[in-house]
Scaffold this motif. Structure first.
Motif, PDB file in Angstrom:
ATOM      1  N   THR A   1       1.696   6.249   4.442  1.00 61.27           N
ATOM      2  CA  THR A   1       0.767   7.640   4.579  1.00 61.27           C
ATOM      3  C   THR A   1       1.510   8.390   6.079  1.00 61.27           C
ATOM      4  O   THR A   1       0.758   9.126   6.495  1.00 61.27           O
ATOM      5  CB  THR A   1      -0.476   7.324   4.857  1.00 61.27           C
ATOM      6  OG1 THR A   1      -0.721   6.239   5.737  1.00 61.27           O
ATOM      7  CG2 THR A   1      -1.201   7.023   3.484  1.00 61.27           C
TER       8      THR A   1
ATOM      9  N   MET B   1      -7.856   9.750   1.884  1.00 62.49           N
ATOM     10  CA  MET B   1      -7.885   8.541   2.800  1.00 62.49           C
ATOM     11  C   MET B   1      -9.032   7.800   3.070  1.00 62.49           C
ATOM     12  O   MET B   1      -9.075   6.713   3.754  1.00 62.49           O
ATOM     13  CB  MET B   1      -7.387   9.097   4.244  1.00 62.49           C
ATOM     14  CG  MET B   1      -6.129   9.733   4.367  1.00 62.49           C
ATOM     15  SD  MET B   1      -4.834   8.615   4.032  1.00 62.49           S
ATOM     16  CE  MET B   1      -3.799   9.043   5.269  1.00 62.49           C
ATOM     17  N   SER B   2      -9.739   7.726   1.933  1.00 62.58           N
ATOM     18  CA  SER B   2     -10.954   6.755   1.899  1.00 62.58           C
ATOM     19  C   SER B   2     -10.276   5.513   1.469  1.00 62.58           C
ATOM     20  O   SER B   2      -9.383   5.282   0.869  1.00 62.58           O
ATOM     21  CB  SER B   2     -12.116   7.259   1.129  1.00 62.58           C
ATOM     22  OG  SER B   2     -11.617   7.554  -0.333  1.00 62.58           O
ATOM     23  N   LYS B   3     -11.354   4.440   1.575  1.00 60.90           N
ATOM     24  CA  LYS B   3     -10.885   3.326   1.011  1.00 60.90           C
ATOM     25  C   LYS B   3     -10.512   3.107  -0.504  1.00 60.90           C
ATOM     26  O   LYS B   3      -9.482   2.582  -0.840  1.00 60.90           O
ATOM     27  CB  LYS B   3     -11.999   2.143   1.457  1.00 60.90           C
ATOM     28  CG  LYS B   3     -11.410   0.791   2.102  1.00 60.90           C
ATOM     29  CD  LYS B   3     -12.526  -0.136   2.721  1.00 60.90           C
ATOM     30  CE  LYS B   3     -13.187  -0.826   1.432  1.00 60.90           C
ATOM     31  NZ  LYS B   3     -13.660  -1.932   1.683  1.00 60.90           N
ATOM     32  N   GLU B   4     -11.343   3.595  -1.111  1.00 65.49           N
ATOM     33  CA  GLU B   4     -11.329   3.778  -2.709  1.00 65.49           C
ATOM     34  C   GLU B   4     -10.017   4.379  -3.038  1.00 65.49           C
ATOM     35  O   GLU B   4      -9.177   4.152  -3.977  1.00 65.49           O
ATOM     36  CB  GLU B   4     -12.467   4.197  -3.417  1.00 65.49           C
ATOM     37  CG  GLU B   4     -13.998   3.912  -3.143  1.00 65.49           C
ATOM     38  CD  GLU B   4     -14.484   4.492  -1.930  1.00 65.49           C
ATOM     39  OE1 GLU B   4     -15.299   3.663  -1.376  1.00 65.49           O
ATOM     40  OE2 GLU B   4     -13.872   5.486  -1.501  1.00 65.49           O
ATOM     41  N   TRP B   5      -9.987   5.638  -2.389  1.00 65.40           N
ATOM     42  CA  TRP B   5      -8.640   6.253  -2.792  1.00 65.40           C
ATOM     43  C   TRP B   5      -7.297   5.798  -2.430  1.00 65.40           C
ATOM     44  O   TRP B   5      -6.497   5.974  -3.073  1.00 65.40           O
ATOM     45  CB  TRP B   5      -8.716   7.644  -1.782  1.00 65.40           C
ATOM     46  CG  TRP B   5      -7.724   8.831  -2.016  1.00 65.40           C
ATOM     47  CD1 TRP B   5      -7.577   9.662  -3.173  1.00 65.40           C
ATOM     48  CD2 TRP B   5      -6.510   8.993  -1.633  1.00 65.40           C
ATOM     49  NE1 TRP B   5      -6.650  10.434  -3.119  1.00 65.40           N
ATOM     50  CE2 TRP B   5      -5.696  10.005  -2.302  1.00 65.40           C
ATOM     51  CE3 TRP B   5      -5.895   8.189  -0.291  1.00 65.40           C
ATOM     52  CZ2 TRP B   5      -4.452  10.749  -1.797  1.00 65.40           C
ATOM     53  CZ3 TRP B   5      -4.530   8.796  -0.066  1.00 65.40           C
ATOM     54  CH2 TRP B   5      -3.849   9.531  -0.618  1.00 65.40           C
ATOM     55  N   LEU B   6      -7.508   4.970  -1.088  1.00 64.53           N
ATOM     56  CA  LEU B   6      -5.961   4.483  -0.849  1.00 64.53           C
ATOM     57  C   LEU B   6      -5.957   3.028  -1.741  1.00 64.53           C
ATOM     58  O   LEU B   6      -4.592   3.031  -2.020  1.00 64.53           O
ATOM     59  CB  LEU B   6      -6.186   3.571   0.574  1.00 64.53           C
ATOM     60  CG  LEU B   6      -6.026   4.617   1.847  1.00 64.53           C
ATOM     61  CD1 LEU B   6      -6.530   4.217   2.937  1.00 64.53           C
ATOM     62  CD2 LEU B   6      -4.854   5.310   1.855  1.00 64.53           C
ATOM     63  N   LYS B   7      -6.960   2.775  -2.654  1.00 63.97           N
ATOM     64  CA  LYS B   7      -6.391   1.786  -3.600  1.00 63.97           C
ATOM     65  C   LYS B   7      -5.929   2.286  -4.861  1.00 63.97           C
ATOM     66  O   LYS B   7      -5.104   1.647  -5.347  1.00 63.97           O
ATOM     67  CB  LYS B   7      -7.894   0.808  -3.910  1.00 63.97           C
ATOM     68  CG  LYS B   7      -8.394  -0.135  -3.043  1.00 63.97           C
ATOM     69  CD  LYS B   7      -8.982  -1.191  -3.782  1.00 63.97           C
ATOM     70  CE  LYS B   7      -9.996  -2.065  -2.950  1.00 63.97           C
ATOM     71  NZ  LYS B   7     -11.182  -1.672  -2.989  1.00 63.97           N
TER      72      LYS B   7
ATOM     73  N   PRO C   1       0.830  -1.404   0.060  1.00 58.86           N
ATOM     74  CA  PRO C   1       0.107  -0.062   0.193  1.00 58.86           C
ATOM     75  C   PRO C   1       0.827   1.156  -0.004  1.00 58.86           C
ATOM     76  O   PRO C   1       2.377   1.354   0.367  1.00 58.86           O
ATOM     77  CB  PRO C   1      -0.927  -0.111   1.277  1.00 58.86           C
ATOM     78  CG  PRO C   1       0.047  -1.099   2.207  1.00 58.86           C
ATOM     79  CD  PRO C   1       0.834  -2.031   1.211  1.00 58.86           C
TER      80      PRO C   1
ATOM     81  N   GLY D   1     -12.960   8.875  -4.653  1.00 61.61           N
ATOM     82  CA  GLY D   1     -12.933   8.990  -3.286  1.00 61.61           C
ATOM     83  C   GLY D   1     -12.181   9.893  -2.475  1.00 61.61           C
ATOM     84  O   GLY D   1     -11.213  10.445  -3.252  1.00 61.61           O
TER      85      GLY D   1
END
Lengths: 393, 361
Positions: free
Chosen positions: A42, A216-222, A39, A213
């Protein structure tokens, strides 16, 4: 007998065609491990590869971006402009003269124009006067004469979509950091059907590749991404089309914004920051405006970083370069000293750098990702060293 | 009544004088902690402050050296030349033009000379034409225009002894790394009494400040020092005057040594053990004369197809690793001047030269 056989061969041939051209139903190997990729880090300031690793390889090329990913970048950064036929490309200057071999292309010799860009007239070959096919026939060169010239003429300009693929194809999660570059100029010169503007097409492509996203949202982190621009209205315009985090870039103190003609002082005022902070997650200022400099020494910091942080806005200054002429004397020609100052004393949240490897190495040495045994050994070494100072004769 | 009082006041005054001018019997504070100073680190490669921290401050000045010590150097390095009156000074160039404000001193305008230095003629103001007092009246400037110019004109040239004091006064153990610079040129132009040479005066000063001991010995670790020079004979000359470790400097591939005029060696020799006498090897000026293979206690020299056995040559170093250039045949000549060679004719067979691809220490 004749009738069936007349059908058989075309039929077999068609099967053959279909078989060869169809794609397998399972995802191709390089997209399969999407769930298992390392990942995005951050916990420490972002390493943003400014135009790729362009300290080593000509800017905004596939090679430069791949090199940056190899060297450990968190985000690959690019500037998006548009070609004559409306294709979004990765290219920094609105004119081709400084970073391509346009001068050697006799077929384009009559395309030279004089346009006004951000208040000044420029004469040269402009990207908006060339179709994508024509731009692809050019070859890119290293902008600075003191950098490695060996790749000149080897690489070509890439599109926004090709840029995105480089990030998606990486073997770990790498974010993108595209800029809506010179939107005023582009919208004047390039028209899209359905009344769409440059900003619309920009977001369209991001959505096509499922970039979405909030920060720091889930979609954004992907699929991490920041959208940057010097033009506040462009950021405002897309604010209801996507909730991807946006960064307002801030130019030097004497440069007004290209769309609203506001001065540096206005857009860094408390009032403006309070207004804009609803739409952006951070600012990207020119680093010499954050700390005043005189006689090539950095003096006192201004309060811009403090005021930005007070409003929960990140600060990503540009641009960090290793060469002597870009380093103030405080840093003794040592880019690590510069990184140390900005990260640990000023406390910025991200750094745009031409030398991804240097920043990555510095961060790995001073705030490494890994923990465990290596740290324990290091601690032991430290203790031994401390004791040895007091060894009595 | 008059007689005693006439003696009392001068006496009290004299007591006062003596009291004020005498030094305390205990050592001054900055030398007192000699036993407790942080020792030299020896577990990782040495950080040698080349002419002080001259990336920031003009070279070979007190400020540059103090800055280097502040920044954590292991050794402060300097180049030693001599003034007209034979005082050893810390200065790199034999001429003053590039790093001082000599051009602005009208009183010295007639001191310009042309001398030959290492094969080329130079015109300028040479240190050997100025007394120490005159050199002290000059001000030093930053050599490179792209470095910080703010200290130009602020600092002056220092002597070898002043350089040594900077190291001794530091609050931790800092080594010195002085170079016998241009000894050929200095000895031509500066004469000392009692027939002493530049190298003698150099070692004299080191001994005066108690620099002694072989590499890593107890005395050496208290006051670490390396002596360096481009001139092999100077190093050999002082080899029996001091056992401080010596370093042979090797110039670029096209520069012969200033004293023995031997073709520049682009061979780097590494010693596996503690020897402070460096085995020297040069590449001869002509391309094809001598090939020397060194192994443990025997050495052979191949001179124009004839093999010389050199049994008197004591090999001090073991396991020489030799870096061979790809495009030139390797030519060595051992510079041991004391041994006689005994020629014996062997039929030349193919001589094996052991090569390695990398230098190991």
């Amino acid at each position: 007998m004749a009738s069936p056989s007349r059908c058989v061969f075309p039929f077999i041939f068609m099967l053959f065609l279909v078989g060869c051209s169809s794609r397998s139903l399972y995802p191709l190997p390089n997209r399969r491990h999407n769930g298992n990729r390392q990942p995005l880090q951050t916990f420490r300031p972002y390493n943003i590869a400014h135009r790729g690793s362009n300290g080593e390889i000509p800017e905004e090329t596939t090679a430069a971006y791949k090199r940056a990913i190899e060297e450990g970048t968190d985000f690959i950064e690019t500037d998006i402009l548009a070609s004559k036929d409306g294709v979004l490309i990765s290219f920094h200057d609105v004119y081709l003269d400084d970073t391509t071999d346009i001068a050697e292309h006799e077929e384009f010799i009559n395309r030279k124009r004089t346009y006004e860009v951000q208040g000044s007239n420029f004469t040269g070959y402009f990207v908006v006067d060339f179709t994508l096919k024509e731009l692809k026939s050019l070859r890119v060169k290293q902008r600075y004469p003191f950098r490695d010239q060996q790749y000149n003429g080897k690489f070509s300009i890439i599109t926004f979509e090709e840029f995105i693929s480089i990030a998606l194809d990486a073997d770990r999660i790498v974010g993108i950091y595209p800029e809506m570059k010179n939107p005023v100029f582009i919208n004047q010169r390039v028209k899209w059907p359905d009344g769409k503007k440059f900003e619309d097409k920009f977001v369209e492509i991001l959505k096509k590749y499922r970039y979405r996203g909030s920060y720091m949202s889930k979609e954004w982190l992907k699929q991490p991404a920041f959208i940057q621009s010097f033009a506040p209205t462009s950021l405002l315009y897309i604010s209801n089309q996507t909730d991807l985090p946006k960064i307002l870039l801030i130019d030097d103190v004497n440069m007004p914004t290209q769309d609203t003609n506001q001065s540096y002082w206005e857009i860094t005022s408390d009032k403006y920051l309070d207004f804009i902070k609803e739409y952006i997650v951070g600012i990207g200022p020119w680093k010499d405006t954050l700390v005043t400099a005189s006689d090539n020494y950095l003096r006192k910091p201004t309060d811009l970083v403090a005021r930005a942080h007070a409003r929960n806005l990140q600060v990503h200054p540009y641009t960090f370069r290793n060469e002597n002429q870009f380093l103030h004397f405080n840093f003794s020609q040592d880019p690590y000293k510069e990184f140390d100052y900005w990260i640990n004393e000023i406390g910025v949240d991200g750094l745009f750098t031409d030398f991804t490897g240097s920043l990555h190495q510095f961060q790995e040495w001073t705030s490494p990702l890994s923990t465990g045994e290596r740290d324990a050994n290091k601690l032991l070494d430290k203790i031994v060293f401390m004791i040895s100072k007091f060894k009595t004769k």
